[in-house]
Design an enzyme around this catalytic site. Structure first.
Site, PDB file in Angstrom:
ATOM      1  N   GLU A 132       0.904  -1.035  -0.017  1.00  0.00           N
ATOM      2  CA  GLU A 132       0.210  -0.063   0.093  1.00  0.00           C
ATOM      3  C   GLU A 132       0.834   1.278   0.099  1.00  0.00           C
ATOM      4  O   GLU A 132       0.317   2.162  -0.379  1.00  0.00           O
ATOM      5  CB  GLU A 132      -1.030  -0.001   1.414  1.00  0.00           C
ATOM      6  CG  GLU A 132      -2.128  -1.142   0.952  1.00  0.00           C
ATOM      7  CD  GLU A 132      -3.321  -0.622   0.214  1.00  0.00           C
ATOM      8  OE1 GLU A 132      -2.756  -0.163  -1.065  1.00  0.00           O
ATOM      9  OE2 GLU A 132      -4.192  -0.832   0.273  1.00  0.00           O
ATOM     10  N   THR A 185      -5.154   8.551  -4.077  1.00  0.00           N
ATOM     11  CA  THR A 185      -5.205   8.118  -2.644  1.00  0.00           C
ATOM     12  C   THR A 185      -4.209   9.116  -1.851  1.00  0.00           C
ATOM     13  O   THR A 185      -4.413   9.541  -0.598  1.00  0.00           O
ATOM     14  CB  THR A 185      -4.833   6.602  -2.183  1.00  0.00           C
ATOM     15  OG1 THR A 185      -5.831   5.853  -3.150  1.00  0.00           O
ATOM     16  CG2 THR A 185      -5.222   6.280  -0.798  1.00  0.00           C
TER      17      THR A 185
HETATM   18  N1  HSE Z   1      -8.133   4.241   5.122  1.00  0.00           N
HETATM   19  C1  HSE Z   1      -7.686   4.386   3.750  1.00  0.00           C
HETATM   20  C2  HSE Z   1      -7.910   5.763   3.500  1.00  0.00           C
HETATM   21  C3  HSE Z   1      -8.436   3.659   2.792  1.00  0.00           C
HETATM   22  O1  HSE Z   1      -9.088   6.377   3.947  1.00  0.00           O
HETATM   23  O2  HSE Z   1      -7.184   6.761   2.865  1.00  0.00           O
HETATM   24  C4  HSE Z   1      -7.777   3.920   1.484  1.00  0.00           C
HETATM   25  O3  HSE Z   1      -8.565   3.090   0.419  1.00  0.00           O
END
Ligand code: HSE
Length: 313
Positions: A132, A185
């Site tokens: 990740e 992200t």
């Molecule tokens: N918990 C993470 C976020 C998940 O909200 O950034 C990313 O898919």
């Protein structure tokens, strides 16, 4: 005799589910990534990517989610081989549906089998979470936990990692709208506050506890009441056009709760399938996105199985 090829699939996931930022995750039975890992004599890791959004995924192993997982697992194993990794994307990257996590989870499970490492589920999650880093810039483990274990997962401790898996009530169904926009992200994490107020903390602890209480009580309605986040979602709302209207329409058409899925841009609604139609909720969310000029794909999903091996040679 050592194995030559192992293939694994891993499901899409939705993280956070309202107030459970970086803690809650659920495996979705509607979308999967498939990964084939092949042993090679040369001590290199090679990546090929096919399917949804494959053109935008880096294939340099150090920059690829699955590549990082494979490199770290090879290092751990002390094997003197290399690995060829073929990733078949069924989950659109940057969708908020755990696309990178599914590639990482399937790779971890396949490499574990190929190299005979006998890792525990928590070790597999730790390796997959390293992947990740490539997509989110942080080794958050909420998506990979759900993608590896299946069902609903709850990270009870990050260091050392500890994860609980819970079955959701059988009438828990999800309606999802995936708008045709991109939310990176890293960007979605960069807009988050580094400190929060005590009142926000009290709010979110109450809501997250409500969600889990709903699971214990087998009440989708109570779970839905917990899907309200006072910290992360408000900071990200501007990244998703029409979000508040989409959420309103989902609730008015019968959803028990609704939130951004992971870092977005997908929006996920929880539906009690004995009382309401997830398909109807999804259609309403699509209409609401359309009102702000955004096309979206919709899907309905149930909580699903975790990553598993589907071929061994
Ligand atoms: N918990 C993470 C976020 C998940 O909200 O950034 C990313 O898919």
């Amino acid at each position: 005799m050592s194995l030559k090829i192992v293939e694994a699939v891993a499901p899409a996931t939705s993280a956070n589910l309202g107030a459970g930022f970086d803690v809650f995750g659920v495996a979705l039975d509607a979308l999967f990534d498939r990964v084939t890992v092949e042993r090679m004599a040369d001590r290199v890791v090679e990546i090929e990517v096919y399917g949804e959004g494959s053109g935008e995924i880096p294939i340099k192993p150090e920059m690829n989610t699955a590549g990082i997982v494979a490199l770290e697992m090879l290092k751990y194993s002390r094997e003197k081989c290399g690995l060829k990794i073929r990733i078949y994307k069924g989950i659109r990257p940057g969708s908020g549906l755990g696309s990178s996590a599914a590639s990482a989870a399937a790779t971890a499970v396949a490499v574990n089998d190929l190299l005979g490492l006998n890792l525990s589920p928590v070790q597999l999650i730790e390796f997959a979470a390293l992947g990740e880093l490539a997509s989110a810039g942080a080794p958050h483990a909420d998506n990979v936990s759900a993608s590896i274990l299946g069902d609903f997962t709850l990270i009870t401790s990050r260091k050392p990692l500890d994860v609980l898996r819970l079955k959701l009530p059988p009438n828990a169904e999800f309606a999802i709208a995936l708008p045709e926009i991109r939310v990176d992200t890293r960007l979605a994490r960069s807009v988050l506050p580094s400190e929060i107020s005590l009142s926000s903390m009290v709010h979110n602890v109450g809501r997250a506890a409500t969600f889990v209480a709903g699971i214990a009580l087998k009440s989708v309605e109570v779970m839905g009441k917990g899907m309200v986040d006072a910290v992360v979602e408000p900071a990200r709302a501007h990244l998703i056009p029409g979000l508040s209207n989409v959420k309103d329409r989902a609730l008015k058409s019968g959803a028990a709760g609704v939130s951004i899925s992971g870092a977005g841009p997908s929006v996920i609604a929880l539906v009690d399938s004995e009382k309401n139609s997830a398909e109807r909720v999804a259609l309403e969310m699509r209409e609401a996105f359309k009102e702000v000029g955004v096309e979206s794909r919709i899907l309905c999903a149930k909580p699903g199985q975790g990553a598993r091996i589907v071929r061994v040679e």
